[in-house]
Enzyme design. Structure first.
Site, mmCIF file in Angstrom:
data_model
loop_
_atom_site.group_PDB
_atom_site.id
_atom_site.type_symbol
_atom_site.label_atom_id
_atom_site.label_comp_id
_atom_site.label_asym_id
_atom_site.label_seq_id
_atom_site.Cartn_x
_atom_site.Cartn_y
_atom_site.Cartn_z
ATOM 1 N N TYR A 1 35.463 74.053 60.411
ATOM 2 C CA TYR A 1 35.159 75.263 60.027
ATOM 3 C C TYR A 1 35.043 76.188 60.937
ATOM 4 O O TYR A 1 34.058 77.779 61.917
ATOM 5 C CB TYR A 1 33.376 75.381 59.805
ATOM 6 C CG TYR A 1 33.724 74.832 58.124
ATOM 7 C CD1 TYR A 1 34.590 75.058 57.487
ATOM 8 C CD2 TYR A 1 32.314 74.296 57.661
ATOM 9 C CE1 TYR A 1 35.089 73.931 56.169
ATOM 10 C CE2 TYR A 1 32.435 73.431 55.965
ATOM 11 C CZ TYR A 1 33.762 73.515 55.629
ATOM 12 O OH TYR A 1 33.711 73.914 54.153
ATOM 13 N N LYS B 1 26.785 79.362 50.355
ATOM 14 C CA LYS B 1 26.876 80.176 51.478
ATOM 15 C C LYS B 1 26.937 81.930 51.286
ATOM 16 O O LYS B 1 27.404 81.968 50.435
ATOM 17 C CB LYS B 1 28.986 80.063 52.455
ATOM 18 C CG LYS B 1 29.179 81.170 52.866
ATOM 19 C CD LYS B 1 29.410 82.302 52.852
ATOM 20 C CE LYS B 1 29.546 83.147 54.085
ATOM 21 N NZ LYS B 1 30.286 84.721 53.214
ATOM 22 N N ARG C 1 20.076 87.218 50.989
ATOM 23 C CA ARG C 1 21.192 86.634 50.234
ATOM 24 C C ARG C 1 20.104 85.161 50.616
ATOM 25 O O ARG C 1 19.624 84.306 49.528
ATOM 26 C CB ARG C 1 22.057 86.633 49.923
ATOM 27 C CG ARG C 1 22.327 87.806 49.448
ATOM 28 C CD ARG C 1 23.823 87.088 49.367
ATOM 29 N NE ARG C 1 24.243 89.289 48.708
ATOM 30 C CZ ARG C 1 25.528 88.833 47.768
ATOM 31 N NH1 ARG C 1 26.237 88.649 49.450
ATOM 32 N NH2 ARG C 1 25.720 89.596 47.345
HETATM 33 N N1 LIG Z 1 34.929 70.091 51.196
HETATM 34 C C1 LIG Z 1 35.567 71.860 51.058
HETATM 35 O O1 LIG Z 1 36.606 71.252 50.451
HETATM 36 C C2 LIG Z 1 34.893 72.865 50.589
HETATM 37 C C3 LIG Z 1 35.253 73.696 50.187
HETATM 38 C C4 LIG Z 1 34.867 75.424 50.169
HETATM 39 C C5 LIG Z 1 33.305 75.610 50.787
HETATM 40 N N2 LIG Z 1 32.701 73.726 50.784
HETATM 41 C C6 LIG Z 1 31.654 74.473 51.756
HETATM 42 O O2 LIG Z 1 30.616 74.961 50.809
HETATM 43 C C7 LIG Z 1 29.957 76.359 50.661
HETATM 44 C C8 LIG Z 1 29.739 77.343 49.897
HETATM 45 O O3 LIG Z 1 30.874 77.444 48.908
HETATM 46 P P1 LIG Z 1 32.007 78.582 49.365
HETATM 47 O O4 LIG Z 1 31.521 79.606 50.637
HETATM 48 O O5 LIG Z 1 32.469 78.722 49.020
HETATM 49 O O6 LIG Z 1 31.373 79.810 48.297
HETATM 50 P P2 LIG Z 1 29.642 80.199 47.555
HETATM 51 O O7 LIG Z 1 29.089 79.674 48.466
HETATM 52 O O8 LIG Z 1 30.381 79.841 46.150
HETATM 53 O O9 LIG Z 1 29.520 81.492 47.808
HETATM 54 C C9 LIG Z 1 30.182 82.802 48.773
HETATM 55 C C10 LIG Z 1 30.184 83.865 48.085
HETATM 56 O O10 LIG Z 1 28.725 83.949 47.862
HETATM 57 C C11 LIG Z 1 28.638 85.477 48.241
HETATM 58 N N3 LIG Z 1 26.690 84.942 47.531
HETATM 59 C C12 LIG Z 1 26.049 84.724 48.245
HETATM 60 N N4 LIG Z 1 25.108 84.523 47.865
HETATM 61 C C13 LIG Z 1 24.785 85.310 46.920
HETATM 62 C C14 LIG Z 1 24.142 86.248 45.830
HETATM 63 N N5 LIG Z 1 22.535 85.616 45.908
HETATM 64 N N6 LIG Z 1 24.712 86.652 44.681
HETATM 65 C C15 LIG Z 1 26.071 86.834 44.987
HETATM 66 N N7 LIG Z 1 26.443 87.058 45.795
HETATM 67 C C16 LIG Z 1 26.536 85.846 46.471
HETATM 68 C C17 LIG Z 1 28.457 85.419 50.012
HETATM 69 O O11 LIG Z 1 28.687 86.622 50.259
HETATM 70 P P3 LIG Z 1 27.576 87.154 51.427
HETATM 71 O O12 LIG Z 1 28.066 86.062 52.831
HETATM 72 O O13 LIG Z 1 28.066 88.348 51.793
HETATM 73 O O14 LIG Z 1 26.268 86.686 50.444
HETATM 74 C C18 LIG Z 1 30.203 84.784 49.914
HETATM 75 O O15 LIG Z 1 30.999 85.945 49.563
HETATM 76 C C19 LIG Z 1 30.766 76.420 51.639
HETATM 77 O O16 LIG Z 1 30.628 77.406 53.058
HETATM 78 C C20 LIG Z 1 31.098 74.846 52.103
HETATM 79 O O17 LIG Z 1 30.015 74.352 53.612
HETATM 80 C C21 LIG Z 1 33.123 72.825 50.656
#
Ligand SMILES: NC(=O)c1ccc[n+]([C@@H]2O[C@H](COP(=O)([O-])OP(=O)(O)OC[C@H]3O[C@@H](n4cnc5c(N)ncnc54)[C@H](OP(=O)(O)O)[C@@H]3O)[C@@H](O)[C@H]2O)c1
Length: 257
Positions: free
Chosen positions: A49, A224, A230
């Protein structure tokens, strides 16, 4: 206080954490600071990251004692063979003596067991309080356990109501592996009518129903957001509880999508 789950290492992991993928530089620093201020005590980062230094700086500047925050980082599979140097760089960037959880980010094409042996050594000498994997199948987990006698504490996988698979969750539990879900919002239709109805009934937004569902199903979740408002709202899931019927309805979102 966020409910927590006990890992096979004996340490505890808060069920709700803060994800930091795709936020770098000052944005990452501000987001992690906002998360710690909102009450999160679990931060998920990774070597890949490129934000460990900002996460570390936010940790220090927040004033929250180090031992109150659960910190996860991950080894990229292409760093197989360079595990010790990679962990040393993570610890240096984060400014900590040990991480609470170190994960193999994706299964390395070869040498998964050799990498895992290095992880076991890092746990033994205290550089990582718990060790686990990410994006592994149950067969791949079994390969590590059989070869070393040490089972990964956690498997971090893409997860959400639409991907709910009771058998897969049970398979992890039988092995004592905690399921940690990632991308809870990206894998969910937040406009799903059932989700919207349940959210309205509790006076919350659908995103919080998704997070609450994970916590009640004892699946770790790490949403995230880069927006302070949020970040705080996503953490505010203590004031309501989903009934058994509602939980079952959210389980069923997979069928409706
Ligand atoms: N191990 C792996 O391979 C792997 C892969 C992917 C992710 N991860 C981890 O998992 C974490 C979470 O997954 P992710 O970042 O892929 O996706 P996520 O948390 O499912 O979604 C993040 C998205 O949702 C939006 N969001 C946040 N809060 C919201 C709400 N209350 N209502 C509507 N939309 C909202 C965010 O926009 P804004 O930022 O504009 O609020 C962003 O576009 C990552 O950050 C990482 O730490 C791990």
């Amino acid at each position: 206080m966020t409910p927590a789950v006990t890992l096979n290492s004996g340490t505890t992991m808060p069920l709700l954490g803060f994800g930091t993928w795709q936020i770098r530089g000052d944005k990452a620093y501000q987001a992690v600071l906002a998360a710690l201020e909102a009450g999160y005590r679990h931060i998920d980062t990774a070597t890949m990251y490129g934000n460990e230094a900002e996460v570390g700086r936010a940790l220090r500047d927040s004033g929250v004692p180090r031992d109150e925050v659960f910190v996860t980082t991950k080894l990229p599979p292409e760093r197989a063979g360079k595990e010790d140097a990679t962990l040393a760089a993570s610890l240096r960037a984060l400014g900590v003596d040990a991480v609470d959880l170190w994960l193999i980010h994706w299964p390395p094409r070869r040498k998964s067991v050799a990498v895992w042996e290095k992880f076991v050594a890092a746990r033994s000498d205290g550089r990582a309080r718990a060790i686990g994997v990410s994006n592994y199948g149950l067969d791949e987990i079994d390969e590590l356990s059989t070869a070393t006698g040490v089972t990964p504490a956690v498997n971090q996988i893409r997860f959400g109501p639409a991907l709910y698979d009771a058998k897969l969750v049970a398979g992890h539990r039988e092995r004592g592996v905690v399921v940690e879900g990632y991308s809870p919002f990206k894998t969910t239709n937040l406009h799903d009518p059932a989700l919207t109805r349940i959210a309205e009934a509790h006076g919350v937004d659908p995103a919080r129903v998704v997070l609450r569902w994970h916590v009640q199903r004892e699946i770790v979740v790490i949403p995230k957001s880069a927006r302070a408002e949020r970040i705080a709202r996503n953490f505010d899931i203590d004031g309501f509880s989903l009934s058994d019927e509602e939980l079952a309805e959210v389980d069923g979102l997979a069928q409706r999508l």
